[in-house]
Design an enzyme around this catalytic site. Sequence first.
Site, PDB file in Angstrom:
ATOM      1  N   HIS A  31      -5.151  -1.748  -6.374  1.00 41.27           N
ATOM      2  CA  HIS A  31      -4.909  -0.313  -6.348  1.00 41.27           C
ATOM      3  C   HIS A  31      -5.873   0.379  -7.299  1.00 41.27           C
ATOM      4  CE1 HIS A  31      -1.971  -2.104  -9.237  1.00 41.27           C
ATOM      5  NE2 HIS A  31      -2.467  -1.177 -10.020  1.00 41.27           N
ATOM      6  N   ASP A  78       0.820  -1.219   0.000  1.00 44.53           N
ATOM      7  CA  ASP A  78       0.000   0.000   0.000  1.00 44.53           C
ATOM      8  C   ASP A  78       0.851   1.266   0.000  1.00 44.53           C
ATOM      9  OD1 ASP A  78      -2.437  -1.601   0.358  1.00 44.53           O
ATOM     10  OD2 ASP A  78      -1.747  -1.863   2.418  1.00 44.53           O
TER      11      ASP A  78
END
Length: 432
Positions: A41, A13
């Site tokens: 994402h 992340d």
Amino acid sequence: MPNVVVVGAQWGDEGKGRVVDWLAAQADLVARYNGGHNAGHTLVVGGKTYKLALLPSGVVRGKRGVIGNGVALDPEALLAEIGRMAELGLSVTPDNLSIAENATLVLPIHRAIDQAQERLRREPIGTTLRGIGPAYEDKVGRRGLRVGDLAEPGRLAAKLDVLVDHHNAWFRGLGLDEYSRDAMLATLVDLAPRILPFVRPVWADLNDATDRGERILFEGSQAVMLDIDWGTYPFVTSSGTVASAAAAGTGLGASKLGHVLGVTKAYATRVGGGPFLTELSDATGETLRARGQEFGVNTGRPRRCGWLDAAQLRQAVRISGIDSLALTKLDVLDGFESIELCVGYEFDGARVDHLPASLDAQSRAKPVYERFDGWRGTVKGVRERAALPRAAQDFIARVEAVAGAPVSMITTGAERDDTIVLRNPFDAAAGA
């Protein structure tokens, strides 16, 4: 070689999708080499929001995409993702996507195993329950199914017998319902005509592309500290996440990988269980989470937040051979009166510069911090490093010194143009 490998330098992340999107515009091919649809994402292009989990980011930019053999591929999840792209006007066909014939398949039985295993653990790992780990277990156990098996129904049925018999013995032992081989076989036979047109000898295609001088961008999933060997075991993913996995996961030789770009936030986050020495369980941690919008793309789970651990970053740089760093979300640190940076650890009364391997040792290690002045105003919209506030420049310089790698890119806001490029990784790969 003019190729670039992008790896997460923390626990995932970090903003790899944003960095990959920027680099993809300069690439000829974008290749996924590890993980599955357990990490995702979001890209915003032309006013449209694309949520990706399996597809290489480059397809959004009109580039050829490759799913390598190191990926654990759920065919149903892939087709659903392709369908969502079609709804947004993006056509994904065999003309712009190739799948390695020796990629491992994720099956419905793997999801059931994942869920059962997580329930049975005394200390849950925090898996996404999508079957990725059990699929990799079958791969290593030499009973897994591969994408190419879809072309041979007879062989597919025989291999499925072995796999289902193995797992049904486990289900019986737990008093759980057994899985039907026939139902799974019917599903796979139905999916095969939609998957097989994408199947290619990806390793040969990538080697040929490199020989022609084409630029390949390798898009990593998860991050170094989640690597099955080098991460905070057992709180890790089930595949290799260091840069060398790009070679093993695509079939392109390691000497041809080019420049390794590690992506790190200006602070740190982690999802699920496992050691996180700089975690902040106070108002500062909540502020980082709120400002950084730290919630999982696929799961919506809130991420744990803390100060940047440059000692951990140094470990990632050395293990993964990172040549330069992309420092993301610098703007999230706007307005803090002071900022802390972990530069090492105190362990059993001694100062150490790396994270111990065992969980017990990690639990006894304490972060050693250096404090920096914060800055007023915002870094958003800044396009040059020299134009950043002096305090921000000092912070970045110290990150570089401790991590042992230069920062080549900095993101200063949510917009694609909020990016400071100090040295283009593709230029670095080409020796320019």
